[in-house]
Design a protein around this motif. Structure first.
Motif, short mmCIF file in Angstrom:
data_model
loop_
_atom_site.label_atom_id
_atom_site.label_comp_id
_atom_site.label_asym_id
_atom_site.label_seq_id
_atom_site.Cartn_x
_atom_site.Cartn_y
_atom_site.Cartn_z
N ALA A 54 94.16 85.49 -42.04
CA ALA A 54 94.43 86.55 -41.05
C ALA A 54 95.61 86.18 -40.17
O ALA A 54 95.80 85.02 -39.85
CB ALA A 54 93.20 86.77 -40.19
N MET A 71 90.14 87.43 -32.16
CA MET A 71 90.26 86.02 -32.56
C MET A 71 89.46 85.11 -31.63
O MET A 71 88.89 84.12 -32.06
CB MET A 71 91.73 85.61 -32.62
CG MET A 71 92.42 86.19 -33.85
SD MET A 71 94.19 85.84 -33.92
CE MET A 71 94.19 84.08 -34.20
N THR A 72 89.42 85.48 -30.35
CA THR A 72 88.63 84.71 -29.39
C THR A 72 87.16 84.69 -29.79
O THR A 72 86.44 83.71 -29.59
CB THR A 72 88.75 85.34 -27.98
OG1 THR A 72 90.12 85.59 -27.71
CG2 THR A 72 88.19 84.41 -26.93
N GLU A 110 88.57 88.78 -36.98
CA GLU A 110 89.88 89.03 -37.59
C GLU A 110 90.26 90.49 -37.41
O GLU A 110 89.40 91.37 -37.51
CB GLU A 110 89.85 88.76 -39.11
CG GLU A 110 89.70 87.31 -39.49
CD GLU A 110 89.53 87.15 -41.00
OE1 GLU A 110 89.96 88.06 -41.76
OE2 GLU A 110 88.99 86.12 -41.42
N ARG A 118 83.01 91.74 -35.98
CA ARG A 118 84.00 90.67 -35.90
C ARG A 118 85.18 90.95 -36.83
O ARG A 118 86.29 90.53 -36.59
CB ARG A 118 83.36 89.32 -36.28
CG ARG A 118 82.35 88.83 -35.24
CD ARG A 118 83.01 88.59 -33.88
NE ARG A 118 82.06 88.26 -32.84
CZ ARG A 118 81.50 89.14 -32.01
NH1 ARG A 118 81.82 90.42 -32.11
NH2 ARG A 118 80.66 88.76 -31.09
N TYR A 119 84.92 91.61 -37.97
CA TYR A 119 86.00 91.95 -38.90
C TYR A 119 86.37 93.41 -38.68
O TYR A 119 85.58 94.30 -38.97
CB TYR A 119 85.55 91.76 -40.35
CG TYR A 119 85.32 90.30 -40.73
CD1 TYR A 119 85.89 89.27 -40.00
CD2 TYR A 119 84.56 89.98 -41.86
CE1 TYR A 119 85.70 87.94 -40.36
CE2 TYR A 119 84.37 88.65 -42.22
CZ TYR A 119 84.93 87.64 -41.47
OH TYR A 119 84.74 86.34 -41.83
N ARG A 123 93.96 92.07 -31.22
CA ARG A 123 93.95 90.95 -32.17
C ARG A 123 93.47 89.68 -31.48
O ARG A 123 92.65 88.94 -32.01
CB ARG A 123 95.37 90.77 -32.73
CG ARG A 123 95.52 89.60 -33.67
CD ARG A 123 96.91 89.55 -34.28
NE ARG A 123 97.06 88.35 -35.08
CZ ARG A 123 97.41 87.17 -34.58
NH1 ARG A 123 97.65 87.04 -33.28
NH2 ARG A 123 97.51 86.12 -35.38
N LYS A 124 93.99 89.46 -30.25
CA LYS A 124 93.65 88.26 -29.52
C LYS A 124 92.16 88.24 -29.15
O LYS A 124 91.48 87.21 -29.30
CB LYS A 124 94.50 88.19 -28.24
CG LYS A 124 94.73 86.77 -27.76
CD LYS A 124 95.72 86.77 -26.62
CE LYS A 124 95.39 85.64 -25.64
NZ LYS A 124 96.13 85.77 -24.39
N GLY A 171 86.12 84.77 -32.77
CA GLY A 171 86.02 84.25 -34.14
C GLY A 171 86.18 85.34 -35.19
O GLY A 171 85.79 85.16 -36.35
N ARG A 197 92.84 93.30 -39.13
CA ARG A 197 93.78 93.60 -40.20
C ARG A 197 94.22 95.06 -40.10
O ARG A 197 93.47 95.90 -39.60
CB ARG A 197 93.16 93.32 -41.58
CG ARG A 197 92.96 91.84 -41.83
CD ARG A 197 92.24 91.52 -43.13
NE ARG A 197 91.94 90.11 -43.20
CZ ARG A 197 92.80 89.18 -43.65
NH1 ARG A 197 93.97 89.54 -44.12
NH2 ARG A 197 92.45 87.91 -43.65
#
Lengths: 116, 247
Positions: B247, B201-202, B206, B173-174, B197-198, B204, B208
């Motif tokens: 984020a 984010m969907t 991030e 997820r990260y 990125r999207k 949950g 970077r």
């Protein structure tokens, strides 16, 4: 440090709460000396409330176990100091100093008291 | 440098612990390292209190801490009798109870808990103990670092997106894209990053980015996407930022 003493038929249970360090270890030493003077050489230390231990405390424990084990009824039966419920941080200090193998450690006090 | 001077008696130990615990926490040592420092310093102070002024009126001792680079440095100085660690036998921690010596545990613990321990004695200055704990960034296993290199454009971005989807599918997820080796970013590449990125984010998660070369960073500036992406100067800084809600 708070020491609570519970006397069973054959065994004495000392529950320790707080910090066992240079300041408080004489207190434990005195408590153990009192029991030895009474001829009580079968001790269980309940360490569940112990937050901290440093070398003066370790010293009291090892000296107590040495003394207790000198007292013998038969070859198989005699005195000892056994320890129950070591919190993780205290267990770590025991591991670092090789104390883990110097003591019989138990997961609960009933088991430790019953082991005598 | 923080400095505390105390009379060498048992009452001093609680002050020493409070002083050094606050210092270690403020210096960014984690909870476990703080505990290790506290125990090592307590052992050192106990030695001073019990032995340095034995048989005489207790003198004073001084404890300091400071941070240099990634080193948390503690010193303890006393003017009592000279202390030579060589005279203290190292406990044999494998020996059975009957042969087990009861002394020497304090110094042994200090050397096990700290990264560096050094004793000095000077007839004028007295005993001077220096102990160092290295400050390490907290390790985390919940961040996937993906290094990219070369061009990020229409040709390479499908492969990058596919790799990211693999990571997401296996639970990541990260995600941190280390761009230090990327020398070109096209508009197609930028679009691919936006989609990544999207997607994260969907779920949950991030995304970077870190360590951008100047000409690549310029693309973000010119398109206004510095406001959209979380961009960091270094990997360490980026890793530390995950899960902090920026984020």
């Amino acid at each position: 440090m708070e020491i609570t003493h519970k006397r069973f038929n054959r065994v004495d249970l000392l529950a320790l709460k707080g910090r066992l360090d240079a300041t408080t270890s004489p207190q434990l030493k005195q408590e153990i000396e009192k029991l030895f003077a009474d001829g009580r050489y079968r001790l269980v230390i309940d360490a569940s409330g112990l937050e901290y231990v440093s070398s003066p405390g370790l010293r009291v424990l090892i000296e107590a176990r040495k003394r207790a084990r000198e007292w013998k009824i038969t070859d198989l039966e005699g005195g000892d100091v056994r320890i129950a419920n070591l919190p993780p941080r205290i267990k770590e200090v025991f591991d670092l100093t090789g104390f883990t193998s110097l003591f019989d450690l138990f997961d609960d006090t009933t088991e430790a008291v019953g082991s005598f | 440098m923080e400095i505390l001077t105390l009379t060498a008696n048992l009452d001093a130990l609680a002050y020493v612990s409070a002083f050094i615990t606050a210092g270690a926490e403020r210096s960014g040592l984690d909870e476990r390292a703080t505990w290790q420092v506290q125990l090592a310093v307590d052992e050192a102070a106990t030695n001073i209190v019990q032995h340095a002024y034995a048989g005489t009126e207790p003198g004073t001792f001084t404890i300091t801490w400071e941070v240099q680079d990634n080193r948390f440095i503690v010193t303890l100085r006393d003017h009592g009798r000279s202390f030579d660690p060589q005279e203290v036998p190292t406990p044999d921690i494998m020996s059975p109870l009957e042969e087990r010596q009861v002394g020497g545990l304090g110094i042994y613990l200090m050397t096990r808990l700290m990264d560096e321990v050094r004793f000095d004695f000077d007839p004028q200055e007295g005993n001077f103990l220096t102990m160092v704990k290295y400050i390490t960034a907290p390790t985390r296993d919940d961040v996937v670092v993906m290094p990219l290199s070369g061009r990020v454009d229409a040709v390479t971005s499908p492969r990058i997106s596919a790799e990211v989807r693999d990571h997401i599918a296996s639970g990541a997820r990260y995600l941190l894209l280390d761009m230090s080796e990327v020398n070109f970013l096209s508009s197609s590449g930028l679009r691919a990053l936006l989609l990544i990125r999207k997607e994260l984010m969907t779920e949950g998660g991030e995304l970077r980015l870190c360590s951008l070369q100047e000409q690549v960073y310029d693309v973000f500036v010119l398109t206004g996407f510095t406001q959209v992406f979380a961009i960091h100067a270094t990997q360490d800084e980026a890793i530390a930022a995950f899960g902090q809600g920026r984020a």
